[in-house]
Scaffold this active site. Structure first.
Site, PDB file in Angstrom:
ATOM      1  N   CYS A 100       0.881  -1.172  -0.101  1.00  0.00           N
ATOM      2  CA  CYS A 100      -0.014   0.075  -0.056  1.00  0.00           C
ATOM      3  C   CYS A 100       0.798   1.406  -0.020  1.00  0.00           C
ATOM      4  O   CYS A 100       1.363   1.817  -1.065  1.00  0.00           O
ATOM      5  CB  CYS A 100      -1.090   0.132   1.350  1.00  0.00           C
ATOM      6  SG  CYS A 100      -2.271   1.155   0.802  1.00  0.00           S
ATOM      7  N   HIS A 212      -3.533  -6.260   0.985  1.00  0.00           N
ATOM      8  CA  HIS A 212      -3.604  -6.467   2.612  1.00  0.00           C
ATOM      9  C   HIS A 212      -4.103  -7.696   3.138  1.00  0.00           C
ATOM     10  O   HIS A 212      -4.035  -8.770   2.189  1.00  0.00           O
ATOM     11  CB  HIS A 212      -4.092  -5.348   3.425  1.00  0.00           C
ATOM     12  CG  HIS A 212      -3.857  -3.967   3.091  1.00  0.00           C
ATOM     13  ND1 HIS A 212      -2.534  -3.465   3.532  1.00  0.00           N
ATOM     14  CD2 HIS A 212      -4.559  -3.148   2.228  1.00  0.00           C
ATOM     15  CE1 HIS A 212      -2.753  -2.127   3.147  1.00  0.00           C
ATOM     16  NE2 HIS A 212      -3.649  -1.996   2.458  1.00  0.00           N
TER      17      HIS A 212
END
Length: 264
Positions: A100, A212
């Site tokens: 991310c 994630h």
């Protein structure tokens, strides 16, 4: 040299500033899977108190996500000799998983919804831009087929099957790749930008992704690839990891494939 005589040092990038989405699970997964095989493991935070020599000492690097403000703080700190050390590690093949905010950190720049452009380290040829606060975030389950050629080949050699990664994405920024290989092809979800079907990036031995979950507990063979690659590079010898019982993780992956109606 036996595994009991080998050590892995995990460099954890700014754990207090870049742990927004629970990606500490990636650190824990590498640590435990190495320890279960009798390797010594040290987790070394790489933060404002660290030096360039600390960065140079690590064998594998893990970076997580951050909010824009925290990312600015990190970029102000990761300058000069520390930035040079990070570039040197990745260019020389130190393996890592960057999630991310971390790929944006390694890229050319990130433009937030508000505020000034945040310049990156320029290690990965990619840019990330937030389209604005009224734009929907990219949120949901994510499945990708690993297409980065060398990584795909090495993962398939380890597992005996074509590698697919299961994760969860939650990002406002949209990433466009330059002259860097995509990590994979989106099978379910949005990936880098929801337009070109790419997800993440792969360079040298650095895995960059929006996935994630965290990523490694859902895809433990990637953790093993990181461990094996780190040990090979550090000790300059062939490393063959002993198998672990991943029955529950594999059942969880199969349940997600079935739930999302993903065929492989």
């Amino acid at each position: 040299m036996s595994s009991a005589q080998m050590e892995i040092i995990i460099g954890w990038l700014y754990p207090k500033l870049m742990s927004t989405y629970g990606d500490r699970g990636n650190v824990i997964t590498i640590e435990r899977r190495a320890q279960w095989r009798d390797y010594d493991v040290t987790v070394l935070p790489l933060d404002q108190n660290s030096t360039a020599n600390d960065i140079k000492s690590v064998d594998v690097i893990v970076g997580g996500g951050a909010q824009d403000r925290q990312q600015e703080i990190v970029m102000r700190d990761l300058q000069g000799a520390k930035a040079d050390a990070m570039r040197e590690k990745i260019e020389n093949g130190t393996p890592g998983v960057f999630t991310c905010g971390s790929p944006q950190l390694l890229g050319n720049y990130y433009e937030p919804a508000f505020g000034k452009r945040i310049e990156g380290l320029g290690i990965l040829d990619l840019v990330s831009i937030h389209p604005g606060e009224n734009t929907k975030r990219c949120i949901g389950n994510l499945v990708i087929e690993v297409t980065a050629s060398r990584l795909a080949q090495e993962l398939e050699a380890m597992t005996g099957t074509k590698p697919y990664l299961v994760g969860f994405e939650n990002h406002g920024g949209r990433t466009k790749l330059g002259k860097v290989e995509a990590l994979g092809r989106v099978v379910y979800g949005l990936g880098n930008n929801g337009e070109d079907g790419t997800e993440g990036a792969f360079y040298q031995n650095a895995i960059a992704t929006y996935s994630h979950g965290p990523l490694l507990p859902k895809n433990p063979f990637v953790a093993d690839w990181l461990i094996q690659t780190a040990l090979r590079l550090k000790y300059q010898q062939e490393i063959k990891l002993s198998p672990l019982d991943d029955t529950l993780a594999m059942q969880g992956r199969e349940a997600m494939f079935k739930r999302l109606k993903v065929s492989r």
